[in-house]
Design a protein around this motif. Structure first.
Motif, PDB file in Angstrom:
ATOM      1  N   THR A   1      -1.575 -25.909  20.323  1.00 35.10           N
ATOM      2  CA  THR A   1      -2.130 -26.826  21.095  1.00 35.10           C
ATOM      3  C   THR A   1      -3.156 -27.520  20.116  1.00 35.10           C
ATOM      4  OG1 THR A   1      -1.959 -25.798  23.235  1.00 35.10           O
ATOM      5  CG2 THR A   1      -3.658 -27.390  22.976  1.00 35.10           C
ATOM      6  N   LEU A   2      -3.137 -28.831  19.862  1.00 38.53           N
ATOM      7  CA  LEU A   2      -3.974 -29.498  19.148  1.00 38.53           C
ATOM      8  C   LEU A   2      -4.682 -30.327  19.939  1.00 38.53           C
ATOM      9  CD1 LEU A   2      -5.004 -30.497  16.142  1.00 38.53           C
ATOM     10  CD2 LEU A   2      -3.002 -32.033  16.442  1.00 38.53           C
ATOM     11  N   THR A   3      -6.110 -30.228  19.959  1.00 36.23           N
ATOM     12  CA  THR A   3      -7.191 -31.058  20.611  1.00 36.23           C
ATOM     13  C   THR A   3      -7.949 -31.951  19.355  1.00 36.23           C
ATOM     14  OG1 THR A   3      -7.249 -29.868  22.609  1.00 36.23           O
ATOM     15  CG2 THR A   3      -9.127 -31.463  22.122  1.00 36.23           C
ATOM     16  N   LEU A   4      -7.868 -33.026  19.571  1.00 37.78           N
ATOM     17  CA  LEU A   4      -8.659 -33.954  18.565  1.00 37.78           C
ATOM     18  C   LEU A   4      -9.524 -35.233  19.183  1.00 37.78           C
ATOM     19  CD1 LEU A   4      -6.150 -34.408  15.652  1.00 37.78           C
ATOM     20  CD2 LEU A   4      -8.381 -32.883  15.482  1.00 37.78           C
ATOM     21  N   LYS A   5     -10.608 -35.196  18.710  1.00 40.12           N
ATOM     22  CA  LYS A   5     -11.365 -36.552  19.047  1.00 40.12           C
ATOM     23  C   LYS A   5     -11.011 -37.663  18.216  1.00 40.12           C
ATOM     24  CE  LYS A   5     -15.444 -33.829  20.352  1.00 40.12           C
ATOM     25  NZ  LYS A   5     -15.802 -34.063  21.661  1.00 40.12           N
ATOM     26  N   PRO A   6     -11.407 -38.773  18.755  1.00 42.94           N
ATOM     27  CA  PRO A   6     -10.854 -40.012  17.877  1.00 42.94           C
ATOM     28  C   PRO A   6     -11.415 -39.917  16.493  1.00 42.94           C
ATOM     29  CG  PRO A   6     -12.062 -40.698  19.943  1.00 42.94           C
ATOM     30  CD  PRO A   6     -12.145 -39.340  19.961  1.00 42.94           C
ATOM     31  N   SER A   7     -10.368 -40.301  15.608  1.00 44.49           N
ATOM     32  CA  SER A   7     -10.747 -40.388  14.173  1.00 44.49           C
ATOM     33  C   SER A   7     -10.782 -39.261  13.542  1.00 44.49           C
ATOM     34  CB  SER A   7     -11.865 -41.323  13.480  1.00 44.49           C
ATOM     35  OG  SER A   7     -11.689 -42.418  14.266  1.00 44.49           O
ATOM     36  N   LYS A   8     -10.638 -37.870  14.105  1.00 43.59           N
ATOM     37  CA  LYS A   8     -10.726 -36.744  13.448  1.00 43.59           C
ATOM     38  C   LYS A   8      -9.460 -36.169  13.040  1.00 43.59           C
ATOM     39  CE  LYS A   8     -15.111 -36.350  14.174  1.00 43.59           C
ATOM     40  NZ  LYS A   8     -15.926 -36.584  13.139  1.00 43.59           N
TER      41      LYS A   8
ATOM     42  N   LYS B   1       5.695 -21.259   4.032  1.00 41.01           N
ATOM     43  CA  LYS B   1       4.412 -21.681   4.794  1.00 41.01           C
ATOM     44  C   LYS B   1       4.329 -23.242   4.723  1.00 41.01           C
ATOM     45  CE  LYS B   1      -0.620 -21.313   4.786  1.00 41.01           C
ATOM     46  NZ  LYS B   1      -1.976 -20.596   4.140  1.00 41.01           N
ATOM     47  N   VAL B   2       4.107 -23.679   6.197  1.00 40.35           N
ATOM     48  CA  VAL B   2       4.006 -25.166   6.284  1.00 40.35           C
ATOM     49  C   VAL B   2       2.809 -25.661   6.755  1.00 40.35           C
ATOM     50  CG1 VAL B   2       4.945 -27.139   7.452  1.00 40.35           C
ATOM     51  CG2 VAL B   2       6.416 -25.321   6.858  1.00 40.35           C
ATOM     52  N   LYS B   3       2.133 -26.578   6.188  1.00 38.92           N
ATOM     53  CA  LYS B   3       0.633 -26.969   6.248  1.00 38.92           C
ATOM     54  C   LYS B   3       0.820 -28.615   6.763  1.00 38.92           C
ATOM     55  CE  LYS B   3      -4.082 -27.515   4.941  1.00 38.92           C
ATOM     56  NZ  LYS B   3      -4.847 -27.431   3.891  1.00 38.92           N
ATOM     57  N   ILE B   4       0.509 -29.028   7.631  1.00 35.96           N
ATOM     58  CA  ILE B   4       0.430 -30.283   8.296  1.00 35.96           C
ATOM     59  C   ILE B   4      -1.037 -30.819   9.001  1.00 35.96           C
ATOM     60  CG2 ILE B   4       1.599 -32.260   9.679  1.00 35.96           C
ATOM     61  CD1 ILE B   4       4.016 -30.330  10.004  1.00 35.96           C
ATOM     62  N   VAL B   5      -1.275 -31.946   8.183  1.00 36.20           N
ATOM     63  CA  VAL B   5      -2.764 -32.442   8.528  1.00 36.20           C
ATOM     64  C   VAL B   5      -2.350 -33.669   9.726  1.00 36.20           C
ATOM     65  CG1 VAL B   5      -4.748 -33.775   7.862  1.00 36.20           C
ATOM     66  CG2 VAL B   5      -3.708 -31.911   6.431  1.00 36.20           C
ATOM     67  N   PHE B   6      -3.138 -33.431  10.746  1.00 34.64           N
ATOM     68  CA  PHE B   6      -2.971 -34.637  11.969  1.00 34.64           C
ATOM     69  C   PHE B   6      -4.271 -35.407  11.901  1.00 34.64           C
ATOM     70  CE2 PHE B   6      -0.109 -31.010  12.931  1.00 34.64           C
ATOM     71  CZ  PHE B   6       1.065 -31.551  13.385  1.00 34.64           C
ATOM     72  N   LYS B   7      -4.125 -36.523  12.510  1.00 34.37           N
ATOM     73  CA  LYS B   7      -5.344 -37.159  12.906  1.00 34.37           C
ATOM     74  C   LYS B   7      -5.123 -38.083  14.219  1.00 34.37           C
ATOM     75  CE  LYS B   7      -8.049 -40.928  11.008  1.00 34.37           C
ATOM     76  NZ  LYS B   7      -8.455 -41.972   9.699  1.00 34.37           N
ATOM     77  N   ASN B   8      -5.872 -38.069  14.983  1.00 34.11           N
ATOM     78  CA  ASN B   8      -6.013 -38.746  16.077  1.00 34.11           C
ATOM     79  C   ASN B   8      -6.605 -40.331  15.714  1.00 34.11           C
ATOM     80  OD1 ASN B   8      -6.368 -40.203  18.645  1.00 34.11           O
ATOM     81  ND2 ASN B   8      -7.771 -38.656  19.520  1.00 34.11           N
ATOM     82  N   THR B   9      -5.548 -41.081  15.910  1.00 35.33           N
ATOM     83  CA  THR B   9      -5.882 -42.583  15.394  1.00 35.33           C
ATOM     84  C   THR B   9      -6.296 -43.387  16.765  1.00 35.33           C
ATOM     85  OG1 THR B   9      -3.451 -43.079  15.471  1.00 35.33           O
ATOM     86  CG2 THR B   9      -4.392 -42.560  13.200  1.00 35.33           C
ATOM     87  N   GLY B  10      -6.455 -42.734  17.906  1.00 35.19           N
ATOM     88  CA  GLY B  10      -6.466 -43.373  19.082  1.00 35.19           C
ATOM     89  C   GLY B  10      -7.918 -43.611  19.506  1.00 35.19           C
ATOM     90  N   LYS B  11      -8.436 -44.018  20.536  1.00 35.19           N
ATOM     91  CA  LYS B  11      -9.789 -44.482  20.804  1.00 35.19           C
ATOM     92  C   LYS B  11     -10.437 -43.311  21.762  1.00 35.19           C
ATOM     93  CE  LYS B  11      -9.345 -49.204  20.095  1.00 35.19           C
ATOM     94  NZ  LYS B  11      -9.185 -50.686  20.532  1.00 35.19           N
ATOM     95  N   THR B  12      -9.540 -42.289  22.281  1.00 37.06           N
ATOM     96  CA  THR B  12     -10.155 -41.244  23.023  1.00 37.06           C
ATOM     97  C   THR B  12      -9.661 -39.920  22.610  1.00 37.06           C
ATOM     98  OG1 THR B  12      -8.339 -41.453  24.709  1.00 37.06           O
ATOM     99  CG2 THR B  12     -10.104 -42.900  24.862  1.00 37.06           C
ATOM    100  N   GLU B  13     -10.137 -39.004  23.195  1.00 34.76           N
ATOM    101  CA  GLU B  13      -9.965 -37.344  22.750  1.00 34.76           C
ATOM    102  C   GLU B  13      -8.561 -37.325  23.258  1.00 34.76           C
ATOM    103  OE1 GLU B  13     -11.338 -33.446  24.480  1.00 34.76           O
ATOM    104  OE2 GLU B  13     -12.711 -33.920  22.871  1.00 34.76           O
TER     105      GLU B  13
END
Length: 145
Positions: A85-92, A51-63
Motif C-alpha cells: 500500500t502506497l500513500t502519497l501527498k501531492p508532489s511527494k 531486487k526491484v526498486k521503483i520510485v513513485f510520485k503523486n502528480t495529482g492535487k490531493t493525497e
C-alpha cells in the motif's frame, strides 16, 4: 483539390498528435512511475535472486492511496510480488522495493518483462529478466601429440 489535400493532411496530423497524447497518458493520471534508469535486460540464472526498486510520485492535487504490486511476465514463466500500500501527498515521491527469485524451472534463454500494477491500472516497464545458464565450461588441460 489543394484545399482537400491540405484539410486531409491537417486532420491526419491532429489524429496522430491525439493518439500520441493518449498513449503517453497510459492510465497514469493517479501516479507517475519514475524509474532511476530507463530500463534494460538483466541476466539471471534459474533460482537466482533479484531486487526491484521503483520510485513513485503523486502528480495529482490531493493525497492518494494505491495498492501497488509488480510481476515479471513472459511467455513461459512468471513471478509475482507481494502487494504494497502506497500513500502519497501531492508532489511527494516514495520508493518501493520487492525481492524475488527467478523460478527454478524458468527455461534458459527465456525472458519476462516487469509489469507494475496499481489499483485498476498497469504499466509495462522496459525492464526484462533474461534467464541464462549457470553452467560454465573451462578447459583445465590439453595435449597435442
Amino acid at each position: 483539390m489543394k484545399k482537400s489535400i491540405l484539410l486531409s493532411l491537417s486532420v491526419a496530423t491532429l489524429i496522430v498528435i491525439a493518439s500520441f497524447s493518449a498513449v503517453g497518458l497510459n492510465n497514469q493520471s493517479f501516479v507517475s512511475l519514475a524509474c532511476e534508469a530507463e530500463g534494460g535486460i538483466v541476466d539471471k540464472t534459474p533460482s537466482e535472486a533479484f531486487k526491484v526498486k521503483i520510485v513513485f510520485k503523486n502528480t495529482g492535487k490531493t493525497e492518494g492511496t494505491w495498492s501497488v504490486n509488480i510481476a515479471f511476465e513472459g511467455e513461459v514463466w512468471t513471478w509475482s510480488g507481494t502487494p504494497q500500500t502506497l500513500t502519497l501527498k501531492p508532489s511527494k515521491t516514495k520508493a518501493l522495493t520487492w525481492n524475488g527469485t527467478v523460478p527454478s524451472n524458468a527455461p534458459i534463454d527465456s525472458v519476462a518483462r516487469l509489469i507494475v500494477y496499481y489499483n485498476d491500472s498497469f504499466t509495462a516497464l522496459d525492464w526484462w529478466i533474461h534467464v541464462i545458464s549457470s553452467a560454465e565450461l573451462t578447459i583445465t588441460s590439453s595435449t597435442v601429440e
